[in-house]
Design a protein around this motif. Structure first.
Motif, PDB file in Angstrom:
ATOM      1  N   PHE A  12      44.581  23.345  40.889  1.00  0.00           N
ATOM      2  CA  PHE A  12      45.273  23.783  42.104  1.00  0.00           C
ATOM      3  C   PHE A  12      46.193  24.958  41.781  1.00  0.00           C
ATOM      4  N   LYS A  13      46.994  24.788  40.724  1.00  0.00           N
ATOM      5  CA  LYS A  13      47.914  25.858  40.320  1.00  0.00           C
ATOM      6  C   LYS A  13      47.136  27.103  39.907  1.00  0.00           C
ATOM      7  N   TRP A  14      46.071  26.897  39.133  1.00  0.00           N
ATOM      8  CA  TRP A  14      45.272  28.031  38.670  1.00  0.00           C
ATOM      9  C   TRP A  14      44.700  28.796  39.858  1.00  0.00           C
ATOM     10  N   ASN A  15      44.178  28.082  40.835  1.00  0.00           N
ATOM     11  CA  ASN A  15      43.598  28.738  42.010  1.00  0.00           C
ATOM     12  C   ASN A  15      44.647  29.553  42.774  1.00  0.00           C
ATOM     13  N   ASN A  16      45.860  29.031  42.869  1.00  0.00           N
ATOM     14  CA  ASN A  16      46.914  29.786  43.549  1.00  0.00           C
ATOM     15  C   ASN A  16      47.257  31.065  42.789  1.00  0.00           C
ATOM     16  N   LYS A  17      47.294  30.996  41.478  1.00  0.00           N
ATOM     17  CA  LYS A  17      47.546  32.191  40.666  1.00  0.00           C
ATOM     18  C   LYS A  17      46.378  33.174  40.789  1.00  0.00           C
ATOM     19  N   PHE A  18      45.160  32.647  40.771  1.00  0.00           N
ATOM     20  CA  PHE A  18      43.973  33.496  40.885  1.00  0.00           C
ATOM     21  C   PHE A  18      43.967  34.223  42.227  1.00  0.00           C
ATOM     22  N   ARG A  19      44.383  33.518  43.287  1.00  0.00           N
ATOM     23  CA  ARG A  19      44.426  34.135  44.619  1.00  0.00           C
ATOM     24  C   ARG A  19      45.346  35.356  44.613  1.00  0.00           C
ATOM     25  N   LYS A  20      46.450  35.268  43.904  1.00  0.00           N
ATOM     26  CA  LYS A  20      47.387  36.393  43.817  1.00  0.00           C
ATOM     27  C   LYS A  20      46.822  37.532  42.975  1.00  0.00           C
ATOM     28  N   ARG A  21      46.033  37.201  41.944  1.00  0.00           N
ATOM     29  CA  ARG A  21      45.449  38.212  41.059  1.00  0.00           C
ATOM     30  C   ARG A  21      44.180  38.847  41.632  1.00  0.00           C
ATOM     31  N   LEU A  22      43.530  38.164  42.571  1.00  0.00           N
ATOM     32  CA  LEU A  22      42.214  38.581  43.026  1.00  0.00           C
ATOM     33  C   LEU A  22      42.154  40.011  43.589  1.00  0.00           C
ATOM     34  N   PRO A  23      43.112  40.461  44.384  1.00  0.00           N
ATOM     35  CA  PRO A  23      43.017  41.855  44.854  1.00  0.00           C
ATOM     36  C   PRO A  23      42.980  42.868  43.700  1.00  0.00           C
ATOM     37  N   ARG A  24      43.777  42.637  42.669  1.00  0.00           N
ATOM     38  CA  ARG A  24      43.776  43.540  41.513  1.00  0.00           C
ATOM     39  C   ARG A  24      42.464  43.429  40.747  1.00  0.00           C
ATOM     40  N   ILE A  25      41.953  42.216  40.601  1.00  0.00           N
ATOM     41  CA  ILE A  25      40.676  42.007  39.913  1.00  0.00           C
ATOM     42  C   ILE A  25      39.566  42.741  40.655  1.00  0.00           C
ATOM     43  N   LYS A  26      39.520  42.578  41.974  1.00  0.00           N
ATOM     44  CA  LYS A  26      38.486  43.264  42.778  1.00  0.00           C
ATOM     45  C   LYS A  26      38.595  44.769  42.600  1.00  0.00           C
ATOM     46  N   GLY A  27      39.807  45.291  42.648  1.00  0.00           N
ATOM     47  CA  GLY A  27      40.009  46.723  42.470  1.00  0.00           C
ATOM     48  C   GLY A  27      39.488  47.210  41.134  1.00  0.00           C
ATOM     49  N   ASN A  28      39.733  46.439  40.078  1.00  0.00           N
ATOM     50  CA  ASN A  28      39.254  46.807  38.744  1.00  0.00           C
ATOM     51  C   ASN A  28      37.734  46.722  38.651  1.00  0.00           C
TER      52      ASN A  28
ATOM     53  N   LYS B 156      27.068  47.014  40.527  1.00  0.00           N
ATOM     54  CA  LYS B 156      27.254  46.778  41.950  1.00  0.00           C
ATOM     55  C   LYS B 156      28.121  45.526  42.074  1.00  0.00           C
ATOM     56  N   VAL B 157      29.064  45.541  43.010  1.00  0.00           N
ATOM     57  CA  VAL B 157      29.930  44.391  43.256  1.00  0.00           C
ATOM     58  C   VAL B 157      29.569  43.816  44.618  1.00  0.00           C
ATOM     59  N   MET B 158      29.341  42.507  44.654  1.00  0.00           N
ATOM     60  CA  MET B 158      29.040  41.823  45.908  1.00  0.00           C
ATOM     61  C   MET B 158      30.070  40.710  46.081  1.00  0.00           C
ATOM     62  N   ILE B 159      30.802  40.770  47.183  1.00  0.00           N
ATOM     63  CA  ILE B 159      31.815  39.759  47.465  1.00  0.00           C
ATOM     64  C   ILE B 159      31.259  38.815  48.520  1.00  0.00           C
ATOM     65  N   LEU B 160      31.206  37.535  48.165  1.00  0.00           N
ATOM     66  CA  LEU B 160      30.715  36.513  49.094  1.00  0.00           C
ATOM     67  C   LEU B 160      31.930  35.721  49.576  1.00  0.00           C
ATOM     68  N   GLU B 161      32.101  35.670  50.899  1.00  0.00           N
ATOM     69  CA  GLU B 161      33.293  35.031  51.455  1.00  0.00           C
ATOM     70  C   GLU B 161      33.026  33.655  52.047  1.00  0.00           C
ATOM     71  N   SER B 162      31.773  33.210  51.976  1.00  0.00           N
ATOM     72  CA  SER B 162      31.434  31.854  52.420  1.00  0.00           C
ATOM     73  C   SER B 162      30.120  31.464  51.761  1.00  0.00           C
ATOM     74  N   PRO B 163      29.881  30.170  51.643  1.00  0.00           N
ATOM     75  CA  PRO B 163      28.595  29.746  51.073  1.00  0.00           C
ATOM     76  C   PRO B 163      27.396  30.287  51.851  1.00  0.00           C
ATOM     77  N   GLN B 164      27.545  30.522  53.148  1.00  0.00           N
ATOM     78  CA  GLN B 164      26.444  31.030  53.962  1.00  0.00           C
ATOM     79  C   GLN B 164      26.068  32.471  53.574  1.00  0.00           C
ATOM     80  N   SER B 165      27.013  33.213  52.989  1.00  0.00           N
ATOM     81  CA  SER B 165      26.729  34.605  52.639  1.00  0.00           C
ATOM     82  C   SER B 165      25.905  34.724  51.352  1.00  0.00           C
ATOM     83  N   GLU B 166      25.587  33.603  50.731  1.00  0.00           N
ATOM     84  CA  GLU B 166      24.749  33.632  49.524  1.00  0.00           C
ATOM     85  C   GLU B 166      23.348  34.175  49.835  1.00  0.00           C
ATOM     86  N   ARG B 167      22.961  34.129  51.082  1.00  0.00           N
ATOM     87  CA  ARG B 167      21.657  34.671  51.485  1.00  0.00           C
ATOM     88  C   ARG B 167      21.553  36.149  51.103  1.00  0.00           C
TER      89      ARG B 167
END
Length: 174
Positions: A121-137, A144-155
């Motif tokens: 739980f704690k790790w996920n909260n920290k990851f959420r804060k780091r994620l914008p910087r990670i995506k930018g990097n 190619k970078v593909m961001i999936l925002e729901s399990p349905q987008s795996e298609r």
């Protein structure tokens, strides 16, 4: 094809990797398996040696660290599982419950599972804060970078892989 999958704990990285591995016959590699190697230089050497032996691979793990850089650099596709936090936290709870109610586990193992749940739980909260910087990097990679925002987008991911396999097949000499 070389695919790198990252995301929250509980986002489904392992399940997705297993599914892709079975469907497209690409070797899956879990970074968690390399965490047993305590020395980070040896861990990196071991991972990189494993990647060098394969023409195609799927590397999955939450780790975004210097020892995992090659998996990002060499990937043809980086998949970020950026599902809503409530989904991933629910999955962590669900996984923990299955471990706690497993009759084959002793009390100590069940306690460890609960402690691990709160760490995730704690790790996920920290990851959420780091994620914008990670995506930018990630956008600075050659992949190619593909961001999936729901399990349905795996298609979209499956469509991309099928298209890439067709392209690779056409490139092969006959």
């Amino acid at each position: 094809m070389k695919i790198r999958i990252i995301g929250y704990a509980g986002s489904g990285k392992t399940s997705l990797t297993l599914s892709l591995q079975e469907k497209y016959l690409i070797q899956g590699i879990s970074l968690d398996d390399f965490l047993k190697i305590k020395d980070k230089n040896q861990r990196m050497t071991s991972l990189n040696a494993r990647l060098e032996t394969l023409d195609a691979w799927i590397v999955e793990g939450v780790q975004v660290s210097p020892w995992t850089n090659k998996s990002f650099h060499d990937a043809d596709l980086i998949v970020v599982l950026d599902y809503p936090l409530y989904i991933t936290q629910f999955r962590v709870v669900k996984r923990t419950c299955s471990q706690v109610f497993d009759k084959n586990r002793d009390l100590n193992q069940k306690k460890k599972a609960i402690k691990r749940m709160f760490k995730l739980f704690k790790w996920n909260n920290k990851f959420r804060k780091r994620l914008p910087r990670i995506k930018g990097n990630l956008y600075h990679q050659n992949s190619k970078v593909m961001i999936l925002e729901s399990p349905q987008s795996e298609r979209r991911l499956h469509q991309h892989i099928k298209k890439q396999q067709r392209v690779e097949k056409q490139k092969r000499p006959k």
